[in-house]
Design a protein around this motif. Structure first.
Motif, PDB file in Angstrom:
ATOM      1  N   PHE A  20      46.381  70.643  15.485  1.00  0.00           N
ATOM      2  CA  PHE A  20      44.979  70.805  15.112  1.00  0.00           C
ATOM      3  C   PHE A  20      44.143  69.560  15.397  1.00  0.00           C
ATOM      4  N   GLY A  21      44.732  68.597  16.082  1.00  0.00           N
ATOM      5  CA  GLY A  21      43.958  67.459  16.557  1.00  0.00           C
ATOM      6  C   GLY A  21      43.655  66.439  15.472  1.00  0.00           C
ATOM      7  N   ASN A  22      42.963  65.400  15.894  1.00  0.00           N
ATOM      8  CA  ASN A  22      42.598  64.275  15.006  1.00  0.00           C
ATOM      9  C   ASN A  22      41.204  64.530  14.435  1.00  0.00           C
ATOM     10  N   GLN A  23      41.121  65.547  13.553  1.00  0.00           N
ATOM     11  CA  GLN A  23      39.834  65.939  13.004  1.00  0.00           C
ATOM     12  C   GLN A  23      39.421  65.020  11.856  1.00  0.00           C
ATOM     13  N   SER A  24      38.130  64.877  11.681  1.00  0.00           N
ATOM     14  CA  SER A  24      37.571  64.169  10.526  1.00  0.00           C
ATOM     15  C   SER A  24      36.695  65.143   9.752  1.00  0.00           C
ATOM     16  N   ILE A  25      37.035  65.348   8.487  1.00  0.00           N
ATOM     17  CA  ILE A  25      36.329  66.318   7.645  1.00  0.00           C
ATOM     18  C   ILE A  25      35.550  65.557   6.583  1.00  0.00           C
ATOM     19  N   LEU A  26      34.240  65.685   6.602  1.00  0.00           N
ATOM     20  CA  LEU A  26      33.392  65.008   5.623  1.00  0.00           C
ATOM     21  C   LEU A  26      33.519  65.690   4.276  1.00  0.00           C
ATOM     22  N   LEU A  27      33.749  64.885   3.249  1.00  0.00           N
ATOM     23  CA  LEU A  27      33.877  65.411   1.891  1.00  0.00           C
ATOM     24  C   LEU A  27      32.518  65.420   1.203  1.00  0.00           C
TER      25      LEU A  27
END
Length: 555
Positions: A258-265
């Motif tokens: 699923f890749g190097n995702q960044s999810i903003l909290l």
């Protein structure tokens, strides 16, 4: 709420005024032997003004009518803690990691030979299977490679038949199964008719994607035709056209990279509702405050929390938690009992003095609010890289929920921690009768805290200072053990009865008539060579107050 001791200070000081506002008391309940006779003038009035025994637990919680509002708690050993819990401060779910937008239609054609003006059915060539590829598109800005997918979906076909005969079109997906069975659907096509709609319903579909795996997420689809013989010549106006669209994707379980995702909290703030933080200033430190993240995780992807908490004091100053980035545990296998589910795991991540600046944050103090913010990085550097044998896993009900618990044991050091309080709307009209006055305080202090009076200001209605009292130590601390298993706890042998006097000068007595408010500045300190004191709920303060005075009986 150690500093609720400030509520004792006005009580002690207000006793000075008891000469003119004396109330009834039960002499049988009052220990008259503790009334002092040590003032250096002879009083002609001794007024018992107060007495009592107060545990720390009572002082810190007696103001809360509802136990649910208490932020002070007792642990199993009787030690006091400030505790705060907020649920779901951080959440993210499957849609933040993997989603499937509307898929683009794909135009294909099944190649047919030219039949000219017509050909006898018996002379038709043998039609061979034709393999094409479907691409499953994922949403978001990060490319995702799928290895395997369990889902429900439809395949919608618009098929144009150029032949003058009925045609059976066979559709199969070699690397797919429905309910464990191979996929092989046959559509019957009318002669010479374009855009014939056919739907292939694929419930409980398992797909294995083509290797080598790529972000194209290719799946083979195989077409074959059979021309139905109804007599007469066969004619054709071109290739058999196939418009294909994957619709209504409802995925159950996905395995891939699923890749190097960044999810903003989602950011938010916390008000711990600790009353005394608004009324203090000075130097203090809690020895072992902690912030714990209580996590429940059913997202099978390694991740890293990059979050921070910033505290703001009432004056606008701030301090940050500055926690180390942490990579919590995550589920790495599907459920043995349900192959379409991922069993959630629970974990508690704790930030303390060893991996954050929590000591400085809580010493600020964060009297206004605590703000939290940050993001989560999927497949961070240093984590196990996804492969077909160790894939990222996510199901349609995967989620991460994070609760936060703040735990501050009342285990601290303090040096002249300043407290302020005000007694308002005083009405003292008989001060001219007082010749000399003193408050005598007899204490047995089981609290490990020295209380000092810095200044008591007499003010008028507009809070202009008329006079002031400067005093020394009022309540002497009990000492604590500085070594051994009970380090920081009160040494019972150190609790002694101590007497102290606060005397008023003649000028101060005269100024009482003009006084409408008292402003008290006091301080709390711990000693013990810097050893943090530990507060227990059953520590007791016993005190007796008396007001002694010489009254002009002729006035």
């Amino acid at each position: 709420m150690i500093l609720k001791f400030k509520s004792l200070i006005p009580f002690l000081l207000a006793s000075i005024l008891a000469l003119s506002t004396q109330s009834c008391f039960d002499g049988d309940d009052y220990d008259m032997d503790k009334l002092s006779e040590q003032v250096d003038w002879t009083p002609n009035m001794i007024v018992p003004a107060g007495y009592g025994t107060y545990t720390l637990w009572y002082l810190l919680n007696q103001h809360e009518a509802d136990p649910a509002d208490q932020t002070i708690m007792l642990d199993a050993e009787g030690f006091l803690h400030i505790k705060y819990l907020e649920e779901d401060i951080f959440t993210y779910n499957v849609a933040d990691v993997l989603d499937f937008p509307a898929q683009s239609a794909l135009n294909l054609s099944y190649s047919l030979p030219s039949f000219g003006v017509g050909i006898d059915y018996g002379l038709l060539p043998t039609f061979s299977p034709q393999t094409d590829q479907i691409q499953i598109t994922t949403g978001g800005s990060t490319a995702i490679t799928l290895y395997e997918l369990d889902l429900n979906a439809n395949l919608r076909f618009l098929i144009s038949n150029p032949l003058n005969k009925f045609v059976d079109l066979s559709v199969s997906i070699p690397n797919g199964t429905v309910g464990g069975a191979a996929i092989n659907e046959v559509f019957n096509l009318d002669p010479n008719l374009p855009n014939q709609e056919k739907i292939l319903n694929l419930a409980d579909l398992n797909l294995l994607f083509n290797t080598p795996y790529t972000t194209n997420n290719d799946i083979d689809i195989v077409f074959n035709i059979t021309v139905i013989d109804d007599g007469g010549l066969v004619t054709s106006s071109g290739d058999l056209g196939i418009n294909l669209e994957v619709q209504n994707i409802d995925f159950q379980l996905a395995q891939g990279d699923f890749g190097n995702q960044s999810i903003l909290l989602d950011a938010g703030n916390i008000d711990m509702d600790v009353d005394f933080w608004d009324d203090i200033e000075g130097d203090y430190q809690f020895a072992n405050p902690q912030i714990s993240l209580q996590m429940e995780n059913s997202v099978g992807v390694p991740f890293q929390i990059n979050a921070d908490i910033i505290g703001y004091a009432s004056d606008g100053t701030s301090a940050a938690l500055n926690p180390d980035a942490l990579q919590p545990n995550y589920p790495n296998a599907v459920s043995a009992t349900n192959p379409l589910a991922i069993d959630a795991i629970t974990e508690i991540i704790t930030y303390d003095k060893n991996n954050s600046d929590i000591v400085d944050l809580m010493a600020l103090p964060p009297s206004d609010r605590l703000e939290y913010m940050g993001d989560i990085t999927l497949n961070p550097v240093g984590a196990i890289a996804p492969t077909p044998t160790t894939p990222n896993l996510i199901s349609n009900n995967s989620a991460i929920g994070v609760d936060i618990e703040i735990d501050i044991p009342l285990d601290f050091t303090a040096n002249k921690l300043m407290l302020r309080d005000t007694i308002e709307d005083l009405d003292i009209s008989d001060a001219d009768k007082i010749m000399n006055a003193a408050v005598v305080i007899v204490t047995e202090n089981g609290y490990p805290l020295d209380v000092m009076i810095d200044k008591i200001y007499f003010t008028d209605a507009a809070y202009n200072i008329i006079d002031e009292i400067t005093d020394n130590e009022v309540i002497d601390a009990a000492t604590v053990f500085t070594t051994g298993a009970k380090i920081g706890e009160v040494d019972p042998s150190s609790i002694k009865e101590v007497e102290h006097q606060i005397k008023l000068t003649q000028t101060q007595i005269e100024n009482l008539n003009k006084t409408e408010n008292l402003i008290i500045n006091a301080s709390v300190s711990t000693s013990n060579g810097g050893v943090p004191v530990k507060l227990k709920g059953d520590y007791e303060l016993k005190f007796t107050l008396s007001v002694q005075a010489q009254i002009d009986l002729n006035n």
